[in-house]
Write a protein that holds these residues in place. Structure first.
Motif, PDB file in Angstrom:
ATOM      1  N   MET A 244       0.832  -1.204   0.000  1.00  0.00           N
ATOM      2  CA  MET A 244       0.000   0.000   0.000  1.00  0.00           C
ATOM      3  C   MET A 244       0.867   1.254   0.000  1.00  0.00           C
ATOM      4  O   MET A 244       0.559   2.235  -0.691  1.00  0.00           O
ATOM      5  CB  MET A 244      -0.947  -0.014   1.200  1.00  0.00           C
ATOM      6  N   LEU A 245       1.953   1.235   0.762  1.00  0.00           N
ATOM      7  CA  LEU A 245       2.877   2.373   0.761  1.00  0.00           C
ATOM      8  C   LEU A 245       3.493   2.579  -0.613  1.00  0.00           C
ATOM      9  O   LEU A 245       3.583   3.712  -1.109  1.00  0.00           O
ATOM     10  CB  LEU A 245       3.974   2.151   1.802  1.00  0.00           C
ATOM     11  N   LEU A 246       3.925   1.488  -1.235  1.00  0.00           N
ATOM     12  CA  LEU A 246       4.527   1.588  -2.570  1.00  0.00           C
ATOM     13  C   LEU A 246       3.526   2.122  -3.586  1.00  0.00           C
ATOM     14  O   LEU A 246       3.880   2.902  -4.483  1.00  0.00           O
ATOM     15  CB  LEU A 246       5.037   0.218  -3.014  1.00  0.00           C
ATOM     16  N   ALA A 247       2.263   1.721  -3.442  1.00  0.00           N
ATOM     17  CA  ALA A 247       1.248   2.143  -4.403  1.00  0.00           C
ATOM     18  C   ALA A 247       0.831   3.590  -4.219  1.00  0.00           C
ATOM     19  O   ALA A 247       0.287   4.200  -5.146  1.00  0.00           O
ATOM     20  CB  ALA A 247       0.021   1.238  -4.283  1.00  0.00           C
ATOM     21  N   ALA A 248       1.076   4.161  -3.039  1.00  0.00           N
ATOM     22  CA  ALA A 248       0.646   5.530  -2.760  1.00  0.00           C
ATOM     23  C   ALA A 248       1.721   6.562  -3.044  1.00  0.00           C
ATOM     24  O   ALA A 248       1.574   7.727  -2.689  1.00  0.00           O
ATOM     25  CB  ALA A 248       0.202   5.641  -1.303  1.00  0.00           C
ATOM     26  N   THR A 249       2.815   6.158  -3.666  1.00  0.00           N
ATOM     27  CA  THR A 249       3.868   7.088  -4.064  1.00  0.00           C
ATOM     28  C   THR A 249       3.761   7.368  -5.560  1.00  0.00           C
ATOM     29  O   THR A 249       3.199   6.567  -6.308  1.00  0.00           O
ATOM     30  CB  THR A 249       5.260   6.514  -3.741  1.00  0.00           C
TER      31      THR A 249
END
Length: 482
Positions: A244-249
């Motif tokens: 989720m962190l990777l997708a929100a960058t």
């Protein structure tokens, strides 16, 4: 007047693609003999058939390029029209939703909100779950495309600040749109494959792994499990938080990394602030839980990490008894949800970039009050922020907060209690998807909300996904003039 032919032609082609994609869950349901395959086949024929008719009727005239105004209309049409056809399988087959609920579910999927009105998920056919995950994934990809190509052209909410020498589509008919789209697709697909592989390796069931991977990378939040990620405690929560962190960058940073700029990701001030703010919120809420509830350290940290990341990225997955963590934890969560993820990703909310610019402007103004003769331009990433960008950001932030209040009050007028109304507006306008409040306590969904409230929340999801101002600009008379 605006020539609508290119918009209609592209929309028709997208309907054909959407209709053909419906055959994938149809084949899954047919292979598993769930009895739901026919609904997807019917929906496919209706959607693709109408798309073919529209594309053929516009003919060669529809192959002309888009200018800024038709880009606005196309963006708006995609997120209003496509959910109407994406909702067909929910009405014609399982779970047999009404028009209101089906459109709400489809809009929630394509806007990657993750709010749902479907209950007893574990009893639903596999094809329905796959379709919900596909809606999330298609919406996330479309959002990335719009955010990185159309919004800078539209000059919405400060997004024009992201135009660079190699990424400027303004003034021509999106000359590099195809190259940019292919690069974004490659990054998006690569992250999805990596996420799926990880979920399979930690022991998720194949269908759950596929749907969760599609929804995680889209920051969409649809799950085949009523307990969401609560069914995969431990490694599942850590893996979910990571992706989720990777997708929100910003996706464009991944493209730059692939092209040899290894420090592009962490070198970006928006990404650094995003990670720092998330981890700060996780630390504060974890300490709060340890102090007030005495929960085990690792379990508290893991649940807090997963849920805070899910909220700030606007994904909407859940794990554990999140709503029972206490008022302070909910306050921190509310603020993090309003901030949202990074601009240029599939996350929504205000975005870290706009909050950073707002804080920089506030610091500059305070400095001027202390030293009136001081010249202190607002800066972001070492660049002076021009007045046009500052005005766009200020307008966006003001409008967002105003709409959050308006939707909250409007929902209470439909009979929704104040807590459920506030968090309902927060969850849908910010495309967060979390269900909090007395009215969602029974099922963990929005199914008990009145139909009027569901239409208001549907409108909020669309406005939040379309960057607010892009939604209203077409109502200006001068927009339609030459």
């Amino acid at each position: 007047m605006i020539d609508l032919t290119p918009v209609a032609n592209i929309l028709g082609r997208l309907l054909v693609v959407l209709g053909l994609l419906m055959l994938l869950p149809a084949m899954l349901d047919w292979a598993l003999a769930t009895g739901n395959a026919g609904a997807f086949v019917q929906s496919s024929l209706i959607t693709a058939g109408l798309g073919v008719l529209v594309a053929l009727s516009t003919g060669a005239r529809g192959t002309r390029g888009l200018d800024a105004r038709t880009a606005f209309l196309l963006t708006l049409a995609i997120w209003i029209v496509l959910p109407g056809f994406g909702a067909l399988p929910f009405m014609l087959g399982a779970p047999g939703l009404s028009v209101t609920d089906a459109y709400f579910e489809a809009v929630s999927g394509l806007t990657t909100t993750g709010a749902t009105v479907v209950t007893e998920l574990v009893e639903r056919p596999a094809g329905m779950h796959l379709w919900r995950g596909m809606l999330n994934w298609l919406g996330g990809l479309g959002i990335a495309f719009v955010a990185m190509i159309f919004l800078p052209v539209m000059r919405v909410g400060g997004m024009q600040f992201f135009r660079t020498e190699g990424f400027d589509t303004l003034g021509k008919v999106l000359p590099r749109a195809q190259d940019i789209a292919l690069s974004l697709l490659g990054v998006y697909a690569g992250l999805t494959v990596a996420c799926l592989t990880t979920y399979l390796l930690i022991g998720m069931q194949p269908l759950d792994a596929v749907v969760h991977a599609l929804a995680s990378i889209a920051t969409g939040g649809f799950s085949p499990q009523d307990a969401s990620f609560g069914a995969y405690r431990g490694a599942g929560e850590y893996a979910g938080a990571l992706f989720m962190l990777l997708a929100a960058t910003p996706y464009i940073l991944y493209v730059q990394m692939v092209n040899g700029q290894r420090r592009a990701l962490w070198g970006d001030p928006q990404v650094r602030s995003f990670v720092i703010w998330v981890m700060g919120a996780v630390l504060v809420v974890t300490l709060w839980r340890l102090q007030t509830a005495g929960d085990p350290l690792e379990a508290s940290f893991r649940e807090t990490l997963f849920n805070m990341v899910s909220v700030m990225t606007g994904t909407g997955f859940g794990s554990g008894s999140f709503s029972g963590w206490g008022g302070f934890a909910l306050l921190v969560t509310f603020v993090m949800g309003v901030i949202g993820g990074c601009s240029g990703s599939s996350s929504a909310g205000l975005s870290v970039f706009r909050v950073q610019v707002s804080l920089a402007a506030l610091r500059s103004q305070i400095g001027k009050i202390a030293s009136p003769s001081r010249v202190a331009p607002v800066r972001y990433a070492g660049r002076a922020v021009d007045s046009e960008t500052l005005n766009s950001v200020a307008m966006f932030v003001t409008f967002y907060v105003l709409l959050l209040g308006i939707f909250s009050v409007a929902l209470t007028l439909t009979g929704v209690d104040q807590t459920s109304a506030l968090f309902g507006a927060w969850a849908t306008l910010g495309n967060i998807g979390y269900s909090i409040g007395p009215m969602v306590a029974r099922t963990g969904t929005f199914v008990d909300f009145p139909d009027t409230a569901k239409w208001l929340m549907t409108l909020a999801m669309l406005m939040g996904r379309l960057s607010l101002l892009a939604f209203f600009v077409i109502f200006l008379p001068r927009f339609w003039r030459n």
